[in-house]
Design a protein around this motif. Structure first.
Motif, PDB file in Angstrom:
ATOM      1  N   PHE A   1       0.862  -1.137  -0.140  1.00 37.82           N
ATOM      2  CA  PHE A   1      -0.112  -0.071  -0.124  1.00 37.82           C
ATOM      3  C   PHE A   1       0.822   1.236  -0.190  1.00 37.82           C
ATOM      4  O   PHE A   1       0.608   1.830  -0.546  1.00 37.82           O
ATOM      5  N   ASP A   2       1.794   1.334   1.023  1.00 43.62           N
ATOM      6  CA  ASP A   2       2.920   2.309   0.716  1.00 43.62           C
ATOM      7  C   ASP A   2       3.042   2.678  -0.896  1.00 43.62           C
ATOM      8  O   ASP A   2       3.390   3.981  -1.032  1.00 43.62           O
ATOM      9  N   LEU A   3       3.823   1.485  -1.580  1.00 49.24           N
ATOM     10  CA  LEU A   3       4.274   2.111  -2.901  1.00 49.24           C
ATOM     11  C   LEU A   3       3.252   1.919  -3.591  1.00 49.24           C
ATOM     12  O   LEU A   3       3.311   3.049  -4.123  1.00 49.24           O
ATOM     13  N   LEU A   4       1.690   1.832  -3.323  1.00 51.10           N
ATOM     14  CA  LEU A   4       0.425   2.173  -4.149  1.00 51.10           C
ATOM     15  C   LEU A   4       0.744   3.566  -3.487  1.00 51.10           C
ATOM     16  O   LEU A   4       0.464   4.646  -5.289  1.00 51.10           O
ATOM     17  N   ILE A   5       0.441   4.243  -2.610  1.00 53.00           N
ATOM     18  CA  ILE A   5       0.255   5.756  -2.376  1.00 53.00           C
ATOM     19  C   ILE A   5       1.758   6.776  -3.031  1.00 53.00           C
ATOM     20  O   ILE A   5       1.468   7.587  -3.908  1.00 53.00           O
ATOM     21  N   LEU A   6       2.281   5.541  -3.440  1.00 50.28           N
ATOM     22  CA  LEU A   6       4.192   6.048  -3.578  1.00 50.28           C
ATOM     23  C   LEU A   6       3.881   6.702  -5.226  1.00 50.28           C
ATOM     24  O   LEU A   6       4.446   8.157  -5.678  1.00 50.28           O
ATOM     25  N   GLN A   7       3.219   5.491  -5.282  1.00 45.29           N
ATOM     26  CA  GLN A   7       3.146   5.920  -7.559  1.00 45.29           C
ATOM     27  C   GLN A   7       1.735   6.715  -7.166  1.00 45.29           C
ATOM     28  O   GLN A   7       2.131   7.911  -8.489  1.00 45.29           O
TER      29      GLN A   7
ATOM     30  N   ARG B   1      -7.538   1.170  -7.485  1.00 35.90           N
ATOM     31  CA  ARG B   1      -7.152  -0.159  -6.512  1.00 35.90           C
ATOM     32  C   ARG B   1      -7.356   0.513  -4.808  1.00 35.90           C
ATOM     33  O   ARG B   1      -7.947  -0.154  -4.588  1.00 35.90           O
ATOM     34  N   VAL B   2      -7.105   1.779  -4.817  1.00 33.95           N
ATOM     35  CA  VAL B   2      -7.316   2.009  -3.540  1.00 33.95           C
ATOM     36  C   VAL B   2      -8.906   2.307  -3.445  1.00 33.95           C
ATOM     37  O   VAL B   2      -9.143   2.360  -2.032  1.00 33.95           O
TER      38      VAL B   2
ATOM     39  N   GLU C   1     -13.868  -2.571  -0.109  1.00 35.80           N
ATOM     40  CA  GLU C   1     -13.391  -3.551   1.012  1.00 35.80           C
ATOM     41  C   GLU C   1     -13.568  -3.329   2.064  1.00 35.80           C
ATOM     42  O   GLU C   1     -14.072  -4.077   3.389  1.00 35.80           O
ATOM     43  N   LEU C   2     -12.536  -2.513   2.635  1.00 28.96           N
ATOM     44  CA  LEU C   2     -12.703  -2.524   4.109  1.00 28.96           C
ATOM     45  C   LEU C   2     -13.761  -1.563   4.490  1.00 28.96           C
ATOM     46  O   LEU C   2     -14.415  -2.241   5.754  1.00 28.96           O
ATOM     47  N   LEU C   3     -14.590  -1.296   3.608  1.00 31.30           N
ATOM     48  CA  LEU C   3     -15.737  -0.781   4.177  1.00 31.30           C
ATOM     49  C   LEU C   3     -16.844  -1.816   4.908  1.00 31.30           C
ATOM     50  O   LEU C   3     -17.194  -1.777   5.053  1.00 31.30           O
ATOM     51  N   THR C   4     -16.472  -2.817   3.754  1.00 31.39           N
ATOM     52  CA  THR C   4     -17.538  -4.428   4.223  1.00 31.39           C
ATOM     53  C   THR C   4     -17.068  -4.971   5.150  1.00 31.39           C
ATOM     54  O   THR C   4     -18.049  -5.793   5.473  1.00 31.39           O
TER      55      THR C   4
ATOM     56  N   VAL D   1     -16.806   1.028 -12.897  1.00 31.58           N
ATOM     57  CA  VAL D   1     -15.966   1.775 -13.304  1.00 31.58           C
ATOM     58  C   VAL D   1     -15.005   0.100 -12.778  1.00 31.58           C
ATOM     59  O   VAL D   1     -13.408   0.317 -13.974  1.00 31.58           O
ATOM     60  N   ASN D   2     -14.957  -0.180 -11.582  1.00 32.02           N
ATOM     61  CA  ASN D   2     -13.771  -1.295 -11.079  1.00 32.02           C
ATOM     62  C   ASN D   2     -14.671  -2.114 -11.889  1.00 32.02           C
ATOM     63  O   ASN D   2     -13.094  -2.971 -11.718  1.00 32.02           O
ATOM     64  N   ASN D   3     -15.553  -2.851 -11.564  1.00 33.20           N
ATOM     65  CA  ASN D   3     -15.336  -4.019 -12.167  1.00 33.20           C
ATOM     66  C   ASN D   3     -15.924  -4.678 -13.613  1.00 33.20           C
ATOM     67  O   ASN D   3     -15.903  -5.477 -14.442  1.00 33.20           O
ATOM     68  N   GLY D   4     -15.854  -3.198 -14.502  1.00 37.23           N
ATOM     69  CA  GLY D   4     -16.284  -3.287 -16.284  1.00 37.23           C
ATOM     70  C   GLY D   4     -17.838  -3.870 -16.530  1.00 37.23           C
ATOM     71  O   GLY D   4     -17.665  -4.097 -17.611  1.00 37.23           O
TER      72      GLY D   4
END
Length: 299
Positions: free
Chosen positions: A30-36, A54-55, A61-64, A250-253
């Motif tokens: 997640f650190d890498l994802l935010i850095l990008q 992705r974020v 998913e965390l809210l679920t 948008v996320n799942n197509g």
């Protein structure tokens, strides 16, 4: 360098990298994802939109699971903000850094699989131990579906500007030539385990399979539902539901009406309850979803 210098390095510097060894792999990813994302604010990057998705998926998913995990629920305000497109408009590097610090240790609680629990009450009976040769054709080779899926996404992202991909992501009708181009894109990845990934996503046709990986264009989906959201007489909860539909597309197509009716689809009410006095909107929504899904087939 003197012996004293070496001793100081050993005491104060050498152990620094080891401080991250005990951290969860999910947190570091997640650190890498935010850095990008932060780097993408400094230098325009074509992968920025995908990293944002992705974020958003992680937040959703965390809210679920937040109802069952108080420490996740404590971050609900931030998680909900990440699902609001307005929050992303003009987002700054410090704001992304705040998200990183607050969410990184929660990522490990993202549900990976929905397992069916089976309880067996079996009494073991041991016989004589015997050595058995397992024929090679019966041996199973494990495939890391998640890894292959991520590599597929990255490879397909390189074709984002192709005509076939643009038509697929903006829900425009596909020709046989477009489908052939999409099949070639998948084949050219040369990845083992593609069939397993495809099966895990429902065994769709190649266009539908690719779209589940790359998602639908957000601007196009907002335009698709703009007349329902702008100047409508819908309630706040109904508008929130439509926005959730857009986010899922948008996320799942893709999204079927059956999936939208599922009790777990929207945490604040089912379609039948939210629109019980406005069934015309439900029929309209079904028509729009059917049309969007149909564009993953050959016209």
């Amino acid at each position: 360098m003197t012996e004293d210098d070496v001793e100081k390095l050993g005491d104060h510097i050498a152990s620094l990298p080891m401080k991250t060894m005990d951290e969860k792999e999910s947190a570091k990813r997640f650190d890498l994802l935010i850095l990008q994302l932060q780097l993408g604010l400094l230098n325009e990057d074509t992968s920025w939109a995908k990293n944002r998705q992705r974020v958003e998926k992680i937040a959703d998913e965390l809210l679920t699971v937040s109802e069952n995990l108080p420490f996740v629920a404590a971050a609900s305000k931030t998680l909900e903000a990440l699902l609001d497109s307005e929050w992303w408009e003009g987002v700054t590097i410090p704001e992304l850094e705040k998200v990183r610090r607050e969410i990184r240790d929660l990522v490990e609680f993202v549900p990976r699989h929905k397992r069916q629990v089976v309880v067996l009450d079996v009494e073991d009976e041991f016989g004589d131990i015997a050595e058995v040769d397992l024929p090679v054709e019966h041996a199973a080779v494990g495939v890391n579906v998640s890894r292959v899926e991520e590599e597929l996404r990255a490879s397909l992202d390189d074709h984002r500007d192709s005509l076939a991909m643009q038509k697929l992501r903006t829900a425009r009708p596909l020709t046989e030539s477009d489908v052939e181009d999409l099949e070639t894109m998948v084949a050219d990845t040369g990845l083992e385990g593609v069939d397993e990934v495809r099966e895990s996503l429902g065994g769709d046709t190649i266009p539908a399979f690719v779209r589940r990986l790359v998602g639908l264009d957000e601007e196009t989906m907002r335009a698709e539902f703009a007349d329902l959201l702008e100047g409508s007489t819908l309630t706040a909860n109904q508008i929130s539901f439509i926005r959730h539909v857009i986010k899922v597309l948008v996320n799942n197509g893709g999204l079927t009406m059956q999936e939208a009716f599922d009790e777990s689809f929207y945490p604040y009410g089912r379609v039948s309850d939210l629109f019980q006095d406005n069934q015309a909107v439900v029929l309209d929504l079904k028509s729009r979803l059917d049309r969007i899904n149909a564009t993953a087939d050959v016209s």
